[in-house]
Design an enzyme around this catalytic site. Sequence first.
Site, PDB file in Angstrom:
ATOM      1  N   ARG A 198       0.865  -1.181   0.000  1.00 35.58           N
ATOM      2  CA  ARG A 198       0.000   0.000   0.000  1.00 35.58           C
ATOM      3  C   ARG A 198       0.904   1.235   0.000  1.00 35.58           C
ATOM      4  NH1 ARG A 198      -3.526  -2.584  -1.852  1.00 35.58           N
ATOM      5  NH2 ARG A 198      -5.562  -3.032  -0.963  1.00 35.58           N
ATOM      6  N   HIS A 230      -1.386   0.036  -9.906  1.00 30.72           N
ATOM      7  CA  HIS A 230      -2.066  -0.871  -8.963  1.00 30.72           C
ATOM      8  C   HIS A 230      -2.576  -2.124  -9.704  1.00 30.72           C
ATOM      9  CE1 HIS A 230      -4.372  -1.096  -4.932  1.00 30.72           C
ATOM     10  NE2 HIS A 230      -4.115  -2.305  -5.393  1.00 30.72           N
TER      11      HIS A 230
HETATM   12  P1  NDP Z   1      -2.122 -10.917   5.370  1.00 30.76           P
HETATM   13  O1  NDP Z   1      -3.070 -10.282   6.308  1.00 30.76           O
HETATM   14  O2  NDP Z   1      -2.241 -12.368   5.085  1.00 30.76           O
HETATM   15  O3  NDP Z   1      -0.622 -10.685   5.899  1.00 30.76           O
HETATM   16  C1  NDP Z   1      -0.191  -9.504   6.459  1.00 30.76           C
HETATM   17  C2  NDP Z   1       1.208  -9.692   6.985  1.00 30.76           C
HETATM   18  O4  NDP Z   1       1.686  -8.421   7.456  1.00 30.76           O
HETATM   19  C3  NDP Z   1       1.265 -10.652   8.163  1.00 30.76           C
HETATM   20  O5  NDP Z   1       2.434 -11.431   8.095  1.00 30.76           O
HETATM   21  C4  NDP Z   1       1.337  -9.713   9.375  1.00 30.76           C
HETATM   22  O6  NDP Z   1       2.015 -10.238  10.496  1.00 30.76           O
HETATM   23  C5  NDP Z   1       2.157  -8.586   8.800  1.00 30.76           C
HETATM   24  N1  NDP Z   1       1.933  -7.360   9.577  1.00 30.76           N
HETATM   25  C6  NDP Z   1       0.792  -6.655   9.718  1.00 30.76           C
HETATM   26  N2  NDP Z   1       0.987  -5.607  10.535  1.00 30.76           N
HETATM   27  C7  NDP Z   1       2.271  -5.671  10.933  1.00 30.76           C
HETATM   28  C8  NDP Z   1       3.065  -4.886  11.790  1.00 30.76           C
HETATM   29  N3  NDP Z   1       2.584  -3.808  12.424  1.00 30.76           N
HETATM   30  N4  NDP Z   1       4.346  -5.242  11.963  1.00 30.76           N
HETATM   31  C9  NDP Z   1       4.840  -6.335  11.350  1.00 30.76           C
HETATM   32  N5  NDP Z   1       4.142  -7.133  10.511  1.00 30.76           N
HETATM   33  C10 NDP Z   1       2.873  -6.796  10.320  1.00 30.76           C
HETATM   34  O7  NDP Z   1      -2.167 -10.055   4.033  1.00 30.76           O
HETATM   35  P2  NDP Z   1      -1.856 -10.524   2.536  1.00 30.76           P
HETATM   36  O8  NDP Z   1      -0.533 -11.166   2.499  1.00 30.76           O
HETATM   37  O9  NDP Z   1      -3.013 -11.262   1.969  1.00 30.76           O
HETATM   38  O10 NDP Z   1      -1.841  -9.104   1.792  1.00 30.76           O
HETATM   39  C11 NDP Z   1      -0.904  -8.098   2.167  1.00 30.76           C
HETATM   40  C12 NDP Z   1      -1.295  -6.782   1.506  1.00 30.76           C
HETATM   41  O11 NDP Z   1      -1.016  -6.808   0.110  1.00 30.76           O
HETATM   42  C13 NDP Z   1      -2.793  -6.429   1.542  1.00 30.76           C
HETATM   43  O12 NDP Z   1      -3.179  -5.926   2.805  1.00 30.76           O
HETATM   44  C14 NDP Z   1      -2.875  -5.380   0.476  1.00 30.76           C
HETATM   45  O13 NDP Z   1      -2.592  -4.109   1.041  1.00 30.76           O
HETATM   46  C15 NDP Z   1      -1.745  -5.756  -0.502  1.00 30.76           C
HETATM   47  N6  NDP Z   1      -2.268  -6.206  -1.805  1.00 30.76           N
HETATM   48  C16 NDP Z   1      -1.928  -5.502  -2.927  1.00 30.76           C
HETATM   49  C17 NDP Z   1      -2.376  -5.890  -4.175  1.00 30.76           C
HETATM   50  C18 NDP Z   1      -1.955  -5.159  -5.397  1.00 30.76           C
HETATM   51  O14 NDP Z   1      -2.447  -5.454  -6.490  1.00 30.76           O
HETATM   52  N7  NDP Z   1      -1.039  -4.213  -5.313  1.00 30.76           N
HETATM   53  C19 NDP Z   1      -3.263  -7.053  -4.332  1.00 30.76           C
HETATM   54  C20 NDP Z   1      -3.551  -7.725  -3.089  1.00 30.76           C
HETATM   55  C21 NDP Z   1      -3.068  -7.310  -1.885  1.00 30.76           C
HETATM   56  P3  NDP Z   1       1.422 -11.495  11.300  1.00 30.76           P
HETATM   57  O15 NDP Z   1       1.561 -12.669  10.339  1.00 30.76           O
HETATM   58  O16 NDP Z   1       2.314 -11.624  12.457  1.00 30.76           O
HETATM   59  O17 NDP Z   1      -0.009 -11.184  11.604  1.00 30.76           O
END
Ligand code: NDP
Length: 313
Positions: free
Chosen positions: A228, A276
């Site tokens: 993002r 995007h």
């Molecule tokens: P998930 O919710 O499966 O994973 C999020 C990861 O981020 C987890 O490992 C989580 O840690 C970690 N995380 C969240 N907050 C923190 C923090 N404060 N500190 C450290 N680690 C953190 O999400 P996805 O993998 O499915 O997707 C990730 C992002 O990709 C989406 O939210 C979206 O913004 C983006 N996206 C972009 C697209 C595009 O076309 N550009 C398409 C699809 C998604 P933990 O495992 O410990 O909870």
Amino acid sequence: MSVRVLFSAPKSDWEDYREVLAAAVADLAVNATFEHAVFPDNPEAVDYIVYAPSSRLSDFGPFTGAKAVLNLWAGVENVVTNPTLTQPLARMVDPGLTEGMVEWCVAHVMRHHLMTDRDVCRSNAAWEPFVPPLARDRPVTILGLGALGRAVGQALAALNFPVTGWSRSEKSVDGMTCLAGETGLRQALATAEILVLLLPLTPETEDLLDADRLALLPKGAVVINPGRGPLIDDGALIAALDKGDLAHATLDVFRTEPLPESHPFWTHLKVTVTPHIASATRPESAARVIAENIRRGEAGEPLLHLVDRKKGY
Ligand code: NDP
């Protein structure tokens, strides 16, 4: 009786989803009827809402009988703080979307790893043979080890890149070094010749990559952001590129989308902008995820991919 499902998303999405959703619920023997509307009649009788944050629906209050809101997108930052949303919220984890993200990230990591732009000779004046290091000598860090970060990390590890991943909670993923916490972040950044951001946008991750954290990256590092836009401080990124501390940034997501015409990213020679498109939800596989969640909801089983409203993802 048929389960009533509101499909609250732009009309073009409805065209893509109506048949595959019907087929997916039929496969699971779930008796569900989907309807596309912005403000349906008898909202209190809607059982589930399939929701795209680009939909015009912003007040979930009238849907008093809804058992869940099933987000069509992986990112939930536009809906998770909606005060009218009292129903459980599930986000999209779609195998098709994951596959697309793996392909996009591998392509852009490879572009920078092999320095493909430098390789392409446009005249014999550019005939300067160059041998890039092997992947095994190019450390990559992924911030975010969720559905997408893990899959991308494992694909890169399979190509021999030494991959470090960072997440909020401690993890163990085959073929990767997994770190967590602030000390883990500093360590993950310090080794990252190529950095891939796959974090959700939350109050905690906004501006995570500020000037101080960008300064931890090795000189000449490349930043790839399909996560993002607000994860990175734009000004700090441009300053680091201008100083030569960073070699390049490939950005798919932005604070404002579409990226405004006047934004310096458009003309910066060390920035690649993509609109995007890193990965999209794929209707056929996403419909199966939605159908499975409706089946679970009706069977009283826990829903898949529930969002933790406190954490924001
Ligand atoms: P998930 O919710 O499966 O994973 C999020 C990861 O981020 C987890 O490992 C989580 O840690 C970690 N995380 C969240 N907050 C923190 C923090 N404060 N500190 C450290 N680690 C953190 O999400 P996805 O993998 O499915 O997707 C990730 C992002 O990709 C989406 O939210 C979206 O913004 C983006 N996206 C972009 C697209 C595009 O076309 N550009 C398409 C699809 C998604 P933990 O495992 O410990 O909870």
